[in-house]
Scaffold this motif. Structure first.
Motif, mmCIF file in Angstrom:
data_model
loop_
_atom_site.group_PDB
_atom_site.id
_atom_site.type_symbol
_atom_site.label_atom_id
_atom_site.label_comp_id
_atom_site.label_asym_id
_atom_site.label_seq_id
_atom_site.Cartn_x
_atom_site.Cartn_y
_atom_site.Cartn_z
ATOM 1 N N ASP A 119 0.858 -1.177 0.000
ATOM 2 C CA ASP A 119 0.000 0.000 0.000
ATOM 3 C C ASP A 119 0.896 1.230 0.000
ATOM 4 O OD1 ASP A 119 0.928 0.319 2.604
ATOM 5 O OD2 ASP A 119 -0.930 -0.349 3.541
ATOM 6 N N GLY A 120 0.317 2.396 0.196
ATOM 7 C CA GLY A 120 1.100 3.620 0.141
ATOM 8 C C GLY A 120 2.050 3.815 1.296
ATOM 9 N N ASN A 121 2.030 2.901 2.254
ATOM 10 C CA ASN A 121 2.875 3.019 3.445
ATOM 11 C C ASN A 121 4.013 2.003 3.453
ATOM 12 O OD1 ASN A 121 0.785 4.823 4.519
ATOM 13 N ND2 ASN A 121 -0.392 2.947 4.868
ATOM 14 N N THR A 122 4.293 1.389 2.305
ATOM 15 C CA THR A 122 5.155 0.198 2.260
ATOM 16 C C THR A 122 6.600 0.505 1.910
ATOM 17 O OG1 THR A 122 3.264 -1.193 1.666
ATOM 18 C CG2 THR A 122 5.456 -2.062 1.179
ATOM 19 N N ILE A 123 7.515 -0.152 2.642
ATOM 20 C CA ILE A 123 8.944 -0.160 2.329
ATOM 21 C C ILE A 123 9.350 -1.622 2.141
ATOM 22 C CG2 ILE A 123 11.277 0.443 3.083
ATOM 23 C CD1 ILE A 123 9.991 2.472 5.019
ATOM 24 N N GLY A 124 9.948 -1.947 1.002
ATOM 25 C CA GLY A 124 10.440 -3.303 0.756
ATOM 26 C C GLY A 124 11.831 -3.473 1.343
ATOM 27 N N VAL A 125 12.044 -4.563 2.085
ATOM 28 C CA VAL A 125 13.335 -4.810 2.730
ATOM 29 C C VAL A 125 13.733 -6.272 2.530
ATOM 30 C CG1 VAL A 125 12.940 -3.012 4.458
ATOM 31 C CG2 VAL A 125 12.281 -5.368 4.975
ATOM 32 N N ALA A 126 14.982 -6.594 2.865
ATOM 33 C CA ALA A 126 15.465 -7.966 2.706
ATOM 34 C C ALA A 126 16.588 -8.233 3.696
ATOM 35 C CB ALA A 126 15.932 -8.214 1.279
ATOM 36 N N GLN A 127 16.848 -9.532 3.919
ATOM 37 C CA GLN A 127 17.804 -9.928 4.957
ATOM 38 C C GLN A 127 18.982 -10.751 4.420
ATOM 39 O OE1 GLN A 127 14.291 -9.072 5.607
ATOM 40 N NE2 GLN A 127 13.973 -10.998 6.662
#
Length: 464
Positions: A85-93
């Motif tokens: 949604d408009g509040n999303t940050i994609g991250v990874a480990q």
């Protein structure tokens, strides 16, 4: 690139916070604090699986206890879109690259990194496999340029990753420009002193992303066992220090810069009780749990990786407060969704608003058409090599491990290594790491049309 340049990159987002990040809005005791939503969608241990993984590597136990087919870049993209949604940050480990199928590995994992940028990943911890080809190659993946030996891929000059790689516990052993490196940090005196005492990071230790008017600080960590599981020559100038100590230094640095909402992206994790729901707290306390429970109380949540397991746990931080500790399997089979709210006055995470859900990346949804075409392009490019026959088998050769750790395919690989090293040598025994036997060999022919029982170069490569 010099250590000075990397440190400037490391804190570029933080430096941009300036005085604004260090100021606070006066609180009105008569009103409830205003909060804003933030959503994280995370992946770990993708290992370049652009095509749907096969065999046991392509199956996952879902929330209902059923084993389902999962993973594949086009399905990852579809699920990422569905949950964004408009509040999303994609991250990874971490371990997004390295130990990858030929479709990505043939081009030094540029296809996998490009895909991850396309689906919205903005920041990732480094994993041990990011160092498989050495620190210099990781730097090229981060910053761009053609491979120094193989040149440019069919896509042309590599522009660099669209996301930040962070690794707070990766330092230079003997930095040549120690003073110059810290000079590049346009930040507070306390922050400069902290970094001077800590050492010179070889990678950005933190990344700061803004969402809904508040800064979110991401701390990258990689397992400190990395030197024992990658080629020593490629990391000879680096040291990998204790994860908890590094996390605490990075947390203090973020706090000095006014960043109170803090997330660890960690390439370290724990094993689980088999067969559990991905949303169960099935993690058996180990190396990952140590960091999750001992890292500074100012850190609000821990997203982990490395052990290729799926779990969702709540642990206690050193102050006795609840803190999320989770992981999302491997090979793009699970996306972890984390939702929380940030107080706009304190700019800190409201801990009791943190929720998480491990979504299995099922293949029952329509694959994303853009990513499907992207994968097909790279598959076509590598097909001449991938479809070349290299051997024959008369039945499936499984990589399913017995309680001893042995598998039929592992034994075959060990026997092959022994036979090869006896020629011109005096080898007496060969061993194969069970974790390195990543896919079975199937007797049935593939859509490439090589026929039943024919093992292609691509199929053999995928087993490693």
């Amino acid at each position: 690139m010099t250590s000075r340049s990397f440190l400037r990159v490391a804190l570029a987002g933080s430096v941009a916070l300036g005085g604004l990040a260090l100021s606070t809005v006066p609180a009105d005791a008569g009103q409830a604090a205003r909060t804003v939503p933030v959503r994280l969608l995370s992946l770990n241990d993708f290992h370049g699986h652009l095509e749907p993984p096969t065999g046991s590597s392509g199956r996952m136990v879902d929330e209902n206890g059923a084993t389902v087919e999962a993973g594949g870049a086009a399905y990852v993209a579809a699920h990422m879109k569905a949950h964004s949604d408009g509040n999303t940050i994609g991250v990874a480990q971490g371990d997004l690259i390295g130990a990858t199928p030929l479709i990505s590995a043939a081009y030094h994992d540029e296809p996998a990194v490009e895909f991850l940028g396309k689906v919205g990943v903005k920041v990732s911890a480094v994993g041990n496999h990011e160092f498989d080809e050495g620190y210099a190659e990781l730097r090229r993946i981060m910053k761009g340029g053609c491979h120094p030996v193989d040149g440019c891929s069919p896509a042309g000059r590599w522009p660099g990753a669209q996301y930040d790689y962070v690794g707070a516990n990766v330092l230079f052993k003997n930095p040549d420009e120690r003073t110059d490196a810290t000079e590049g940090l346009a930040t507070t005196r306390q922050a400069r002193q902290l970094l001077k005492e800590w050492g010179v990071p070889a990678l950005p230790p933190v990344s700061v992303k803004w969402m809904n008017g508040v800064p979110i600080g991401f701390i990258g960590l990689v397992t400190q066992t990395t030197p024992g599981i990658v080629s020593a020559d490629g990391i000879k100038d680096l040291k990998f220090v204790d994860e908890v100590k590094a996390a605490n230094v990075a947390s203090r640095l973020l706090t000095l810069l006014g960043v109170k909402a803090q997330v660890i992206l960690m390439h370290e994790g724990d094993q689980v009780t088999a067969g559990q729901s991905p949303d169960a707290c099935s993690a058996l306390p180990g190396a990952g749990n140590r960091v999750a429970t001992q890292a500074a109380a100012e850190i609000d949540l821990i997203l982990s990786g490395h052990s290729h397991q799926a779990y969702r746990c709540t642990v206690k931080d050193p102050a006795g407060r609840d803190r999320l500790y989770s992981q999302g399997g491997s090979f793009g089979r699970v996306i972890t969704q984390v939702d929380f709210r940030v107080d706009t006055r304190s700019r800190d995470v409201v801990r009791d608003t943190v929720t998480a859900d491990n979504h299995v990346v099922t293949r029952t949804v329509a694959p994303d058409p853009e990513i499907s075409a992207f994968v097909r392009t790279w598959k076509d490019r590598v097909s001449a090599v991938a479809n070349r026959p290299v051997g024959k088998i008369t039945a499936d050769i499984a990589n399913t491990a017995a309680p001893s750790g042995e598998s039929a395919l592992g034994n075959l690989i060990a026997d092959s290594q022994l036979a090869a090293t006896k020629q011109g040598g005096n080898a007496q025994i060969a061993l194969m790491n069970p974790g390195g036997v990543r896919a079975p060999l199937s007797h049935a022919g593939s859509p490439a049309g090589e026929g039943d029982g024919v093992v292609t170069y691509g199929e053999a490569y995928e087993t490693k």
